[in-house]
Scaffold this motif. Sequence first.
Motif, PDB file in Angstrom:
ATOM      1  N   ALA A  14       0.864  -1.212  -0.047  1.00 45.69           N
ATOM      2  CA  ALA A  14      -0.095   0.149  -0.082  1.00 45.69           C
ATOM      3  C   ALA A  14       0.545   1.120  -0.408  1.00 45.69           C
ATOM      4  O   ALA A  14       0.597   2.191  -0.876  1.00 45.69           O
ATOM      5  CB  ALA A  14      -1.268   0.383   1.316  1.00 45.69           C
ATOM      6  N   VAL A  15       1.977   1.501   0.915  1.00 50.82           N
ATOM      7  CA  VAL A  15       2.453   2.515   0.919  1.00 50.82           C
ATOM      8  C   VAL A  15       3.200   2.824  -0.171  1.00 50.82           C
ATOM      9  O   VAL A  15       3.517   3.446  -1.428  1.00 50.82           O
ATOM     10  CB  VAL A  15       3.347   2.158   1.910  1.00 50.82           C
ATOM     11  N   GLY A  16       4.042   1.778  -1.385  1.00 50.17           N
ATOM     12  CA  GLY A  16       4.755   1.769  -2.116  1.00 50.17           C
ATOM     13  C   GLY A  16       3.409   2.580  -3.812  1.00 50.17           C
ATOM     14  O   GLY A  16       4.281   3.208  -4.173  1.00 50.17           O
ATOM     15  N   ASN A  17       2.222   1.698  -3.715  1.00 45.28           N
ATOM     16  CA  ASN A  17       1.521   2.530  -4.516  1.00 45.28           C
ATOM     17  C   ASN A  17       1.367   3.589  -4.219  1.00 45.28           C
ATOM     18  O   ASN A  17       0.366   4.539  -4.970  1.00 45.28           O
ATOM     19  CB  ASN A  17       0.432   1.862  -4.608  1.00 45.28           C
ATOM     20  N   GLN A 143     -16.089   9.780  10.692  1.00 42.90           N
ATOM     21  CA  GLN A 143     -15.605   9.563   9.006  1.00 42.90           C
ATOM     22  C   GLN A 143     -14.577   8.576   8.933  1.00 42.90           C
ATOM     23  O   GLN A 143     -14.478   8.729   7.675  1.00 42.90           O
ATOM     24  CB  GLN A 143     -14.546  10.872   8.948  1.00 42.90           C
ATOM     25  N   ASP A 144     -14.242   7.978   9.509  1.00 43.14           N
ATOM     26  CA  ASP A 144     -13.381   7.097   8.537  1.00 43.14           C
ATOM     27  C   ASP A 144     -13.949   6.092   9.429  1.00 43.14           C
ATOM     28  O   ASP A 144     -14.577   5.350   9.609  1.00 43.14           O
ATOM     29  CB  ASP A 144     -11.619   7.105   9.600  1.00 43.14           C
ATOM     30  N   GLY A 145     -12.591   4.565   9.537  1.00 42.40           N
ATOM     31  CA  GLY A 145     -14.139   3.309   9.436  1.00 42.40           C
ATOM     32  C   GLY A 145     -12.821   2.066   9.196  1.00 42.40           C
ATOM     33  O   GLY A 145     -11.407   2.334   9.668  1.00 42.40           O
ATOM     34  N   TYR A 146     -12.549   1.622   8.358  1.00 38.98           N
ATOM     35  CA  TYR A 146     -11.614   0.458   7.381  1.00 38.98           C
ATOM     36  C   TYR A 146     -12.144   0.383   6.336  1.00 38.98           C
ATOM     37  O   TYR A 146     -13.062   0.635   5.743  1.00 38.98           O
ATOM     38  CB  TYR A 146     -12.064  -1.043   8.565  1.00 38.98           C
ATOM     39  N   ILE A 147     -10.853  -0.361   5.190  1.00 44.69           N
ATOM     40  CA  ILE A 147     -11.056  -0.474   3.940  1.00 44.69           C
ATOM     41  C   ILE A 147     -10.467  -1.881   3.889  1.00 44.69           C
ATOM     42  O   ILE A 147     -10.262  -2.836   5.231  1.00 44.69           O
ATOM     43  CB  ILE A 147      -9.844   0.672   3.576  1.00 44.69           C
ATOM     44  N   ASN A 148     -10.844  -2.085   2.615  1.00 44.94           N
ATOM     45  CA  ASN A 148      -9.448  -3.417   1.638  1.00 44.94           C
ATOM     46  C   ASN A 148      -8.558  -3.625   1.538  1.00 44.94           C
ATOM     47  O   ASN A 148      -8.088  -2.592   0.727  1.00 44.94           O
ATOM     48  CB  ASN A 148     -10.331  -4.083   1.006  1.00 44.94           C
ATOM     49  N   THR A 153      -5.215  -0.833  -2.285  1.00 48.85           N
ATOM     50  CA  THR A 153      -4.192  -0.665  -3.296  1.00 48.85           C
ATOM     51  C   THR A 153      -4.011  -1.249  -5.027  1.00 48.85           C
ATOM     52  O   THR A 153      -3.495  -0.192  -5.716  1.00 48.85           O
ATOM     53  CB  THR A 153      -2.961  -1.828  -2.507  1.00 48.85           C
ATOM     54  N   GLN A 154      -4.721  -2.189  -5.140  1.00 47.98           N
ATOM     55  CA  GLN A 154      -4.902  -1.531  -6.135  1.00 47.98           C
ATOM     56  C   GLN A 154      -5.554  -0.644  -6.929  1.00 47.98           C
ATOM     57  O   GLN A 154      -5.122  -0.578  -8.080  1.00 47.98           O
ATOM     58  CB  GLN A 154      -6.130  -3.255  -6.385  1.00 47.98           C
TER      59      GLN A 154
END
Length: 833
Positions: A14-17, A143-148, A153-154
């Motif tokens: 995720a960081v690199g992308n 406003q936040d939560g969770y993500i796949n 990343t994709q």
Amino acid sequence: MKTHVRALVVGGGAVGNGIAYHLAKAGWDTMLLERDELTSGSTWHAAGLLPLFNMGYATTHIHKYSVDFYKTLEAETGLNAGFAVVGNLRMAQTDARMDEYMLYSSVAETADVYHEFLTPAQIKERWPLVRIEDLKGALFHPQDGYINPADVTQAMAKGARQHGAEIVRRAQVDSYQWTGSEWIVRGQMMVEKGGMLVASEEAFEIRAEHVVTATGNHAQRTARLLGLKIPAIPVEHQYIVTEPDPMLAAWRKAGNPEHPVLRDADAKWYVREERGGWILGPYERNAPARFLYDVPESFRADLFPLDLERIEEEYMSMIHRIPSSETVGLKDDFNGPICYTPDGNPLVGPAPGLRNMWLAEGFSFGITAAGGTGHYLAQLMTEGEAEIDMASLDPKRYGSWMTTEYAARKNEECYEHVFVLHHPDEEREACRPLRTAPVYDRQKALGAQFGQVNGWERPNYYGPLDAPSSFDHDARSFRRGAWWDYAKAEAEALRETAGLIDATAFTKHLLRGPGATAFLDRFTCNKLPAIGRINLTYALTATGTTRTEYTIVRLSENEYYLVSAGAWTAYDADYLKKSAEDFIASGGGYLDIHDVTTQWGVFALAGPNSRAILNELVRDAAPETVLSNKRFPWLTMRNIELGMCPVRAIRVAYTGELGWELHHPIEMSAYLWDQLQAAGAKHGMKLVGARAQNWLRQEKSYRAFGTELGRDATPLEAGLDRFVDLSKDFHGKQAMLDTGIRSKCVTLLIDGPADCDPWGKEALLHDGAKIGRLTSGGWSVAFGKQIGMGYVRPDLAVTGQKLKVRMMRQLWDAEVVEDSPFDPANARIRKDG
């Protein structure tokens, strides 16, 4: 596959992308290499939480950017990042935890992060499955939560490609070579055999102007290839997924919304819904560091065995908090590596000693930070600086003293402390003591309570030797800790008689050679001192903001002794040496630079009686005149003898009193300490720690690097006009002038609460609107009230201006006072004798 690019990103998580996306969006020709598949590192098994909560100013901005950015990705790329905006509820079982949330609230306000406070009754009303009778309240981020993690990343990868980036999978980097103008990056394409990745016969070579490493669990391999020390080492993190919870299913079937991500910070876990069941992620004790030297070739998208006994306490506390979960079984479990650093912050910025090499390593909250890191690192690379000061994340905050063992043990401690109260006065114990001055044992015997700065043990305050069993030196607080009365007594003593401070941790460099004077004149913004004199000056960034603060002592025509902040030794050394190399390469005269930090001990003696104390020890033909204004004026340096110790004495005091810094051969520290102790006893001298010194320097409006001074404000914005010589040319001058005055540094006296002082994180308001923030805070013994320094709108930086400061969620009166409100004429500093 391209062979020439402007920016090469190594690492496809995720960081690199996130970095590749933002560099490509900024217009740079960008390529990303991933040794396996995108997301095959820690990204694939991350729980995908997006907590906005963070006590750091820069990291708060990074997390906020990510949360906002991820919500835009689908419109741009057509890919749904799987963002469930369910909110984040951080519960509190204690008043101390609520105090932490109230201090965080100030940080959030300065960064425009929306949040709410909820009572236990409000929690129960919204989420009846949560037990609330032992809660004090909660902090809620709607406003936040969770993500796949894989989806986001994709989506960033697709966005990067849309902006022109090339992404290459199954490409392992094996070497980096700097040619003087670009990097040559060589490696092998990888193929899968028997479930393992192995190098094929196909090699590649890419030339890149800039390289960014975002190699996650493989950071130690990256460190070896680059010849660096990178304290990013993974720690095991496990979480479990339960079978469906019938009561949760009934709650949702009735049309109720999904629960927010639940965090019981005092129980050290997070929980969120997952397909009708629950995910529990604990931050337990004794989670081990892994991959201290390398990731095994056989380890790809793999996991470690689960250790349920290690998380039994956290599991039982989840059942307590969500009683309906007691009857559900376990469906799945994950125990994977997540990178940490000793302080929990990632390593983001230029690599030490290398040109155009950038690190983005050590992300324990990589999904939350990926978008914001890409945004601000791209600003650093393409514009010279980011709009926020990124120094707190700079990889050079750890020096060459840092070892693998140190990083591993501190990273384990950091993991365990994710949910431990983050007191501003906390001092963690792992790997201590490590770097100690020769007088450490003497100080400890005298009641010193130590803090750590850059690995050095430094007295924070001196507590009672005969403390009752009820006195807890380790008692921390978001208000006034057990140390407060002792720091107050130390500050009063220094103002009234004298105080002795151990400043050995100061960074010290010796710079000399035919080109030394010309280099420093260009490198810093103030006039250079005459021989035997000192000056306070600043090195600027290319964008005109403050990069480093120096006290420069001129020893001879082309020899200088530079003193800077103790926390930033490697950070200062890297910038100084790279700038000197550029100067020499451009035709400047030769010079050499030596880090002499560990060769010189430093004691700061200050207060009305400091001259009398030193007169007891001076060895000179006319000892009574050695320290007079005539022979030893303010802002000068003299080589003197104190007993048998040769001393490079500098007449300056960070506390604003008559005083001297006594720089001496470090092997003579114990001898000199004993002499000063004996002489000081006759004149009421008290030992003084760093906390009292921090209060005293604010009474003099002395700016500190890392708080008032940083890469997001120019010296003129910091109110340091008298230390800027606009008649000469210096690095960053025009950029500084072009920036203008966006905000202004001021000192404020505050009529605050009876049990709490500002910590330097608080928002400043005028007519109900946020107009600035504090960068430092404490107690003023001279004025008998709270004091702070910070930045406000320029039109409000006027002596007498009434403002409000938010402390513990309440607004308190504050007033802008003149610079150096204590002894503004410096009469005490200049006192003759």
